[in-house]
Write an enzyme that holds these catalytic residues in place. Structure first.
Site, PDB file in Angstrom:
ATOM      1  N   ARG A  41       0.968  -0.963  -0.216  1.00 32.44           N
ATOM      2  CA  ARG A  41       0.116  -0.130  -0.009  1.00 32.44           C
ATOM      3  C   ARG A  41       0.849   1.577  -0.224  1.00 32.44           C
ATOM      4  O   ARG A  41       1.681   1.715   0.848  1.00 32.44           O
ATOM      5  CB  ARG A  41      -0.560   0.045   0.971  1.00 32.44           C
ATOM      6  CG  ARG A  41      -1.826   0.948   1.030  1.00 32.44           C
ATOM      7  CD  ARG A  41      -2.659   0.997   2.243  1.00 32.44           C
ATOM      8  NE  ARG A  41      -2.155   0.946   3.906  1.00 32.44           N
ATOM      9  CZ  ARG A  41      -3.301   1.225   4.511  1.00 32.44           C
ATOM     10  NH1 ARG A  41      -3.918   1.177   4.539  1.00 32.44           N
ATOM     11  NH2 ARG A  41      -1.855   1.372   6.245  1.00 32.44           N
ATOM     12  N   SER A 110     -12.449  -4.263   2.546  1.00 29.42           N
ATOM     13  CA  SER A 110     -12.676  -2.987   3.374  1.00 29.42           C
ATOM     14  C   SER A 110     -14.250  -2.793   3.398  1.00 29.42           C
ATOM     15  O   SER A 110     -14.777  -2.247   2.536  1.00 29.42           O
ATOM     16  CB  SER A 110     -12.106  -1.848   3.108  1.00 29.42           C
ATOM     17  OG  SER A 110     -10.511  -1.857   3.526  1.00 29.42           O
ATOM     18  N   LYS A 139      -4.537   6.079   9.552  1.00 34.41           N
ATOM     19  CA  LYS A 139      -5.645   5.893   8.364  1.00 34.41           C
ATOM     20  C   LYS A 139      -6.499   6.924   9.158  1.00 34.41           C
ATOM     21  O   LYS A 139      -7.311   6.521  10.055  1.00 34.41           O
ATOM     22  CB  LYS A 139      -6.067   5.376   8.081  1.00 34.41           C
ATOM     23  CG  LYS A 139      -5.925   4.521   6.826  1.00 34.41           C
ATOM     24  CD  LYS A 139      -7.167   4.078   6.185  1.00 34.41           C
ATOM     25  CE  LYS A 139      -6.930   3.388   4.902  1.00 34.41           C
ATOM     26  NZ  LYS A 139      -7.588   2.599   4.477  1.00 34.41           N
TER      27      LYS A 139
END
Length: 209
Positions: A41, A110, A139
């Site tokens: 990621r 997700s 996040k």
């Protein structure tokens, strides 16, 4: 043939860790110590660099026979021969990722609640990433669902899922006990003083469940 995936100790990278070359040493230490799955990621990097890094990451994962998924970018996953892709609620739909990557690819989605989990299952997801379980600095714009949220998702569907967000050695067992098949872990591994020892602790805890 679709690979059999062990979701127990799932290492996820983050753009911040690519600021210096130590990321590759950290990744190799984690892979050697026993992480079972890797997600590349790297949210804010231009495509040409994404491809170069993904290619290097794939080679490293291949060295240790650990499957690698790419966050969001099915094109990059296809280009480097990754095992699959992980998509968020605002990313490429799971069914389109499947069309691009084929029947044998691993598609993760997700999900933040039971309804999103059911939709992802119906769309053909292979597993879910569910959270944030705990507050996380990786996040900052996500809500916390806690272990109660994980339990609700487990009741709603049968797909494998991992808890993500703020998972550490101290709370990893709580995530497993809530019904998760493992945890997606970023800073608890990549920021650890001793990555090899930390990963081995996660692995041992997963075996004790």
């Amino acid at each position: 043939m679709k690979p059999v995936i062990d979701y127990s100790v799932y290492l996820v990278t983050d753009t911040a860790y690519f600021n210096d070359e130590s990321i590759w040493r950290k990744m190799e230490a984690a892979l050697a110590a026993g992480v079972t799955l890797v997600q590349y990621r790297d949210k804010t990097t231009e495509s040409c660099v994404l491809y170069e890094r993904a290619l290097k990451m794939q080679a490293l994962c291949d060295k240790y026979n650990v499957p690698m998924l790419v966050d969001d970018r099915a094109d990059i996953a296809l280009a480097v021969g990754a095992a699959g892709v992980h998509v968020g609620q605002s990313d490429l739909p799971a069914e389109i990722a499947r069309r691009i990557l084929g029947a044998d690819a691993i598609i993760g989605v997700s999900a933040h609640n039971a309804e999103e989990a059911r939709v992802a299952e119906a769309a053909g997801a292979d597993y879910l990433g569910c959270g944030a379980v705990y507050p996380t600095g990786t996040k900052k714009d996500t809500s916390v669902i806690g272990t109660a949220g994980l339990k609700a998702i487990r009741v709603a569907m049968q797909l494998p899922f991992v808890g993500i967000g703020g998972v550490t050695i101290a709370n990893y067992r709580e995530v497993l006990n809530a019904g998760a098949n493992g945890a997606a872990i970023v800073s608890a591994i990549l920021s650890a003083d001793d990555i090899e020892s930390t990963v081995k602790k996660f692995v041992q805890l997963s075996l004790e469940k």
